[in-house]
Write a protein that holds these residues in place. Sequence first.
Motif, mmCIF file in Angstrom:
data_model
loop_
_atom_site.group_PDB
_atom_site.id
_atom_site.type_symbol
_atom_site.label_atom_id
_atom_site.label_comp_id
_atom_site.label_asym_id
_atom_site.label_seq_id
_atom_site.Cartn_x
_atom_site.Cartn_y
_atom_site.Cartn_z
ATOM 1 N N LEU A 249 -36.910 -24.816 -1.633
ATOM 2 C CA LEU A 249 -36.437 -25.598 -0.492
ATOM 3 C C LEU A 249 -35.702 -24.717 0.511
ATOM 4 N N ALA A 250 -34.873 -23.808 0.018
ATOM 5 C CA ALA A 250 -34.123 -22.926 0.908
ATOM 6 C C ALA A 250 -35.054 -21.993 1.670
ATOM 7 N N ALA A 252 -37.940 -22.656 2.569
ATOM 8 C CA ALA A 252 -38.650 -23.461 3.573
ATOM 9 C C ALA A 252 -37.775 -23.803 4.767
ATOM 10 N N GLY A 253 -36.486 -23.439 4.709
ATOM 11 C CA GLY A 253 -35.607 -23.664 5.841
ATOM 12 C C GLY A 253 -34.471 -24.633 5.609
ATOM 13 N N LEU A 254 -34.383 -25.218 4.402
ATOM 14 C CA LEU A 254 -33.290 -26.140 4.105
ATOM 15 C C LEU A 254 -32.005 -25.342 3.863
ATOM 16 N N THR A 258 -27.501 -27.802 0.888
ATOM 17 C CA THR A 258 -28.317 -29.004 0.731
ATOM 18 C C THR A 258 -29.341 -28.830 -0.379
ATOM 19 N N ALA A 259 -29.923 -27.624 -0.459
ATOM 20 C CA ALA A 259 -30.894 -27.345 -1.521
ATOM 21 C C ALA A 259 -30.240 -27.467 -2.888
ATOM 22 N N PRO A 309 -41.734 -29.649 2.531
ATOM 23 C CA PRO A 309 -40.539 -29.429 1.707
ATOM 24 C C PRO A 309 -39.236 -29.904 2.327
ATOM 25 N N THR A 310 -39.105 -29.809 3.647
ATOM 26 C CA THR A 310 -37.839 -30.186 4.288
ATOM 27 C C THR A 310 -37.863 -31.584 4.900
ATOM 28 N N PRO A 313 -36.588 -33.968 1.226
ATOM 29 C CA PRO A 313 -36.298 -33.276 -0.030
ATOM 30 C C PRO A 313 -35.668 -34.183 -1.080
#
Length: 412
Positions: A249-250, A252-254, A258-259, A309-310, A313
């Motif tokens: 997730l991270a 992918a830009g999260l 939050t991830a 993914p974002t 999530p």
Amino acid sequence: MTSPADPVSSAAPSSTRSGPAWLVGAAIVLLALNLRVAVGSVGVVVDPLRDDLGMSATVAGVLTTLPVLCFAVFGATTSRVVRVLGLDRTAATLLVVLALGLATRATVGSTVPFLVLSVVTLAACAVGNVILPALAKEHFPDRLALVGALYGAALMAGGAVSSVVTVPVSDVLGDWRAGVAVWAVLAVAALLPWLPVALRSGRTTGLDRPSGIPLSHVARSRLAWVCTLCFAVQAAQAYAQFGWFPTILADAGLASGTAGAMQGLLAAVGIPMTLLLPPLVARLGGTGVLPWSFAALTVAGWGGVLAAPTAAPWLWAVLLGLGGCTFTWVLIMFGRRTRTTEGTAALSAFGQSVGYLLAGLGPFGTGLLHDLTGSWTVPVVVLMAAAVLIGFLGTLVDRGGTVEDDLASRVG
């Protein structure tokens, strides 16, 4: 459909051979609550722990791999321990070892003794993992699904709470050592109800009976292997999620925070769902609906991670968390696919030792495929394909039969 050996709707016993049912039941749940804190409490303080002990990144990698290895190795030795002590006394003894391990490993000043004491601590957890289904079979043979759901939820809760609470406790008490050591108090608290249970119990509880099944015999059963492979696939999924879900997730830009929260949601969402398993097992047992539902939820969760993914999530975390209820379901099946307490303990020992050994391929293979391909697409697709196996293998497990009957038919 309900197995004759597990009439879920029947009245709970007011007592067992080792004491009042409420006391034995509480003791089993408290035992389960302790079996993931040794993992959850260390994972969140790895950075300060490494700095304090002078631990290299390579050794830290070994530390994160220890749980799966110890669950596999020491799970296989549980049968011998139970033959000597009996199930109830084994439970009490492992809690003593766990409390000592949790407390003492937080006092050492270098890497080697910390790793050694971590192995001791995780060995106690491995033994506890194996005997939980057997304890349920021994004391609550008519309530396997209910007791299995309760200790399954407690296992998840222990891991989730220790992951969330350890850092704040460390901050309040001064350093990571206090945050890790404080969980010894929980082990001591869990020991208290086990003391009268263990004192009432003789050695003749569990695998020490003449009809105990050696693991070499269990390995001859096709049903045992199907149960083991089903356990291995779900465990591989779980450890791949624990190890890589926030990273995917991270990447992918999260936001990393939050991830991490999504990882906590994934771990927590299975707890209430696990508690709903008893009526579901009673209504749907033997149909294959539950394992295929777990498989579909897991595939859908990974599919969301792969496609967007974002975008949502929290939804992907919820789907994967619900699919992770396969863990408790398989543990319940260890009891339903055996006729005797010693059979349950032997199947649990075989299934978890071999299963956890194979499960190591989940996080390792996910990372390896990412390194080889340079993206998360291939590893996530492989995880989706592996999740389908839960449906196939779980249906075979759900069909019925027992390991004892399977072995008898082969001898005949």
